[in-house]
Design a protein around this motif. Structure first.
Motif, PDB file in Angstrom:
ATOM      1  N   ALA A   1       0.826  -1.205   0.000  1.00 47.36           N
ATOM      2  CA  ALA A   1       0.000   0.000   0.000  1.00 47.36           C
ATOM      3  C   ALA A   1       0.859   1.253   0.000  1.00 47.36           C
ATOM      4  N   TYR A   2       0.425   2.219  -0.810  1.00 43.49           N
ATOM      5  CA  TYR A   2       1.091   3.507  -0.902  1.00 43.49           C
ATOM      6  C   TYR A   2       0.119   4.597  -0.490  1.00 43.49           C
ATOM      7  N   GLY A   3       0.619   5.574   0.250  1.00 40.67           N
ATOM      8  CA  GLY A   3      -0.187   6.720   0.646  1.00 40.67           C
ATOM      9  C   GLY A   3      -0.158   7.798  -0.416  1.00 40.67           C
ATOM     10  N   VAL A   4      -1.314   8.395  -0.679  1.00 42.58           N
ATOM     11  CA  VAL A   4      -1.432   9.485  -1.650  1.00 42.58           C
ATOM     12  C   VAL A   4      -2.272  10.610  -1.044  1.00 42.58           C
ATOM     13  N   ARG A   5      -2.067  11.813  -1.507  1.00 45.05           N
ATOM     14  CA  ARG A   5      -2.797  12.973  -0.964  1.00 45.05           C
ATOM     15  C   ARG A   5      -4.200  13.107  -1.533  1.00 45.05           C
ATOM     16  N   ASN A   6      -4.384  12.894  -2.811  1.00 47.31           N
ATOM     17  CA  ASN A   6      -5.704  13.030  -3.426  1.00 47.31           C
ATOM     18  C   ASN A   6      -5.992  11.744  -4.195  1.00 47.31           C
ATOM     19  N   LEU A   7      -6.653  10.815  -3.540  1.00 40.53           N
ATOM     20  CA  LEU A   7      -6.844   9.476  -4.089  1.00 40.53           C
ATOM     21  C   LEU A   7      -7.629   9.484  -5.394  1.00 40.53           C
ATOM     22  N   GLN A   8      -8.731  10.214  -5.459  1.00 37.88           N
ATOM     23  CA  GLN A   8      -9.549  10.214  -6.676  1.00 37.88           C
ATOM     24  C   GLN A   8      -8.753  10.758  -7.865  1.00 37.88           C
ATOM     25  N   ALA A   9      -8.006  11.822  -7.647  1.00 39.46           N
ATOM     26  CA  ALA A   9      -7.188  12.385  -8.726  1.00 39.46           C
ATOM     27  C   ALA A   9      -6.119  11.395  -9.170  1.00 39.46           C
ATOM     28  N   LYS A  10      -5.518  10.680  -8.212  1.00 42.33           N
ATOM     29  CA  LYS A  10      -4.487   9.690  -8.556  1.00 42.33           C
ATOM     30  C   LYS A  10      -5.090   8.555  -9.365  1.00 42.33           C
ATOM     31  N   LEU A  11      -6.293   8.108  -9.000  1.00 42.58           N
ATOM     32  CA  LEU A  11      -6.959   7.047  -9.756  1.00 42.58           C
ATOM     33  C   LEU A  11      -7.217   7.489 -11.196  1.00 42.58           C
ATOM     34  N   GLU A  12      -7.676   8.714 -11.365  1.00 40.95           N
ATOM     35  CA  GLU A  12      -7.944   9.231 -12.706  1.00 40.95           C
ATOM     36  C   GLU A  12      -6.655   9.320 -13.523  1.00 40.95           C
ATOM     37  N   GLU A  13      -5.583   9.776 -12.894  1.00 39.66           N
ATOM     38  CA  GLU A  13      -4.275   9.865 -13.555  1.00 39.66           C
ATOM     39  C   GLU A  13      -3.787   8.479 -13.988  1.00 39.66           C
ATOM     40  N   LEU A  14      -3.903   7.507 -13.101  1.00 37.68           N
ATOM     41  CA  LEU A  14      -3.457   6.145 -13.405  1.00 37.68           C
ATOM     42  C   LEU A  14      -4.284   5.521 -14.527  1.00 37.68           C
ATOM     43  N   LYS A  15      -5.599   5.722 -14.466  1.00 37.41           N
ATOM     44  CA  LYS A  15      -6.470   5.174 -15.505  1.00 37.41           C
ATOM     45  C   LYS A  15      -6.114   5.773 -16.872  1.00 37.41           C
ATOM     46  N   THR A  16      -5.882   7.065 -16.903  1.00 34.86           N
ATOM     47  CA  THR A  16      -5.490   7.735 -18.147  1.00 34.86           C
ATOM     48  C   THR A  16      -4.174   7.174 -18.675  1.00 34.86           C
ATOM     49  N   SER A  17      -3.306   6.737 -17.761  1.00 40.98           N
ATOM     50  CA  SER A  17      -2.012   6.164 -18.142  1.00 40.98           C
ATOM     51  C   SER A  17      -2.105   4.696 -18.544  1.00 40.98           C
ATOM     52  N   GLY A  18      -3.320   4.131 -18.489  1.00 38.40           N
ATOM     53  CA  GLY A  18      -3.512   2.750 -18.907  1.00 38.40           C
ATOM     54  C   GLY A  18      -3.447   1.715 -17.801  1.00 38.40           C
ATOM     55  N   VAL A  19      -3.390   2.151 -16.554  1.00 35.80           N
ATOM     56  CA  VAL A  19      -3.361   1.220 -15.423  1.00 35.80           C
ATOM     57  C   VAL A  19      -4.769   0.665 -15.200  1.00 35.80           C
ATOM     58  N   GLN A  20      -4.862  -0.659 -15.068  1.00 39.83           N
ATOM     59  CA  GLN A  20      -6.150  -1.308 -14.811  1.00 39.83           C
ATOM     60  C   GLN A  20      -6.502  -1.152 -13.331  1.00 39.83           C
ATOM     61  N   LEU A  21      -7.625  -0.499 -13.056  1.00 36.98           N
ATOM     62  CA  LEU A  21      -8.077  -0.269 -11.689  1.00 36.98           C
ATOM     63  C   LEU A  21      -9.047  -1.364 -11.259  1.00 36.98           C
ATOM     64  N   ILE A  22      -8.959  -1.780 -10.024  1.00 40.13           N
ATOM     65  CA  ILE A  22      -9.992  -2.634  -9.438  1.00 40.13           C
ATOM     66  C   ILE A  22     -11.108  -1.727  -8.925  1.00 40.13           C
ATOM     67  N   ASP A  23     -10.709  -0.626  -8.296  1.00 39.49           N
ATOM     68  CA  ASP A  23     -11.661   0.358  -7.767  1.00 39.49           C
ATOM     69  C   ASP A  23     -11.501   1.670  -8.521  1.00 39.49           C
ATOM     70  N   GLU A  24     -12.537   2.088  -9.225  1.00 38.71           N
ATOM     71  CA  GLU A  24     -12.488   3.381  -9.896  1.00 38.71           C
ATOM     72  C   GLU A  24     -12.918   4.508  -8.965  1.00 38.71           C
ATOM     73  N   VAL A  25     -13.569   4.131  -7.873  1.00 40.48           N
ATOM     74  CA  VAL A  25     -14.016   5.078  -6.855  1.00 40.48           C
ATOM     75  C   VAL A  25     -13.494   4.567  -5.514  1.00 40.48           C
ATOM     76  N   PRO A  26     -12.902   5.443  -4.696  1.00 41.42           N
ATOM     77  CA  PRO A  26     -12.406   5.002  -3.387  1.00 41.42           C
ATOM     78  C   PRO A  26     -13.517   4.415  -2.524  1.00 41.42           C
TER      79      PRO A  26
END
Length: 130
Positions: A77-102
């Protein structure tokens, strides 16, 4: 991002806690996460390093993991300051998310998981920092 904790799946929580205490770790928190059907113990050294021990309380992801692989490393597990923004950034980069919403994790933290296919077979959890 910085390392927040390492999750370890265990069969017997109390037994595992006692073993890790032999390494100088101390239990800092214990509880149940009903949505994941697990009992959790957080252990820490005197610094920031943390282990999260996970014991299944019945059927669920941790029990399936133990049935398939046995005890051991479940996630990092990694800590992030703005989880929703990080998820959106990762998805845009092609990372497969299990959770699109925290969702709510242990200790009331917002968490989201990234598929192990992205990171050499390792499940990655993102934890929103306060």
């Amino acid at each position: 991002m910085k390392l927040h904790h390492v999750g370890i799946a265990v069969q017997e929580l109390e037994e595992a806690v006692n073993k890790f205490k032999l390494l100088g770790l101390r239990e800092t928190e214990r509880g149940i996460v009903e949505q994941f059907n697990v009992a959790v113990s957080m252990l820490s050294d005197e610094g920031e390093a943390k282990l999260e021990l996970l014991q299944p309380l019945g059927e669920g992801a941790i029990q399936k993991f133990l049935d398939k692989r046995g005890e051991g490393l479940h996630h990092i597990a990694y800590g992030v300051r703005n989880l929703q923004a990080k998820l959106e950034e990762l998805k845009t980069s092609g990372v497969q998310l299990i959770d699109e919403v925290p969702r709510e994790g242990f200790g009331g933290h917002k968490v989201a998981f990234l598929h192990p296919n992205n990171f050499s077979g390792i499940l990655v959890e993102l934890v929103e920092l306060d």
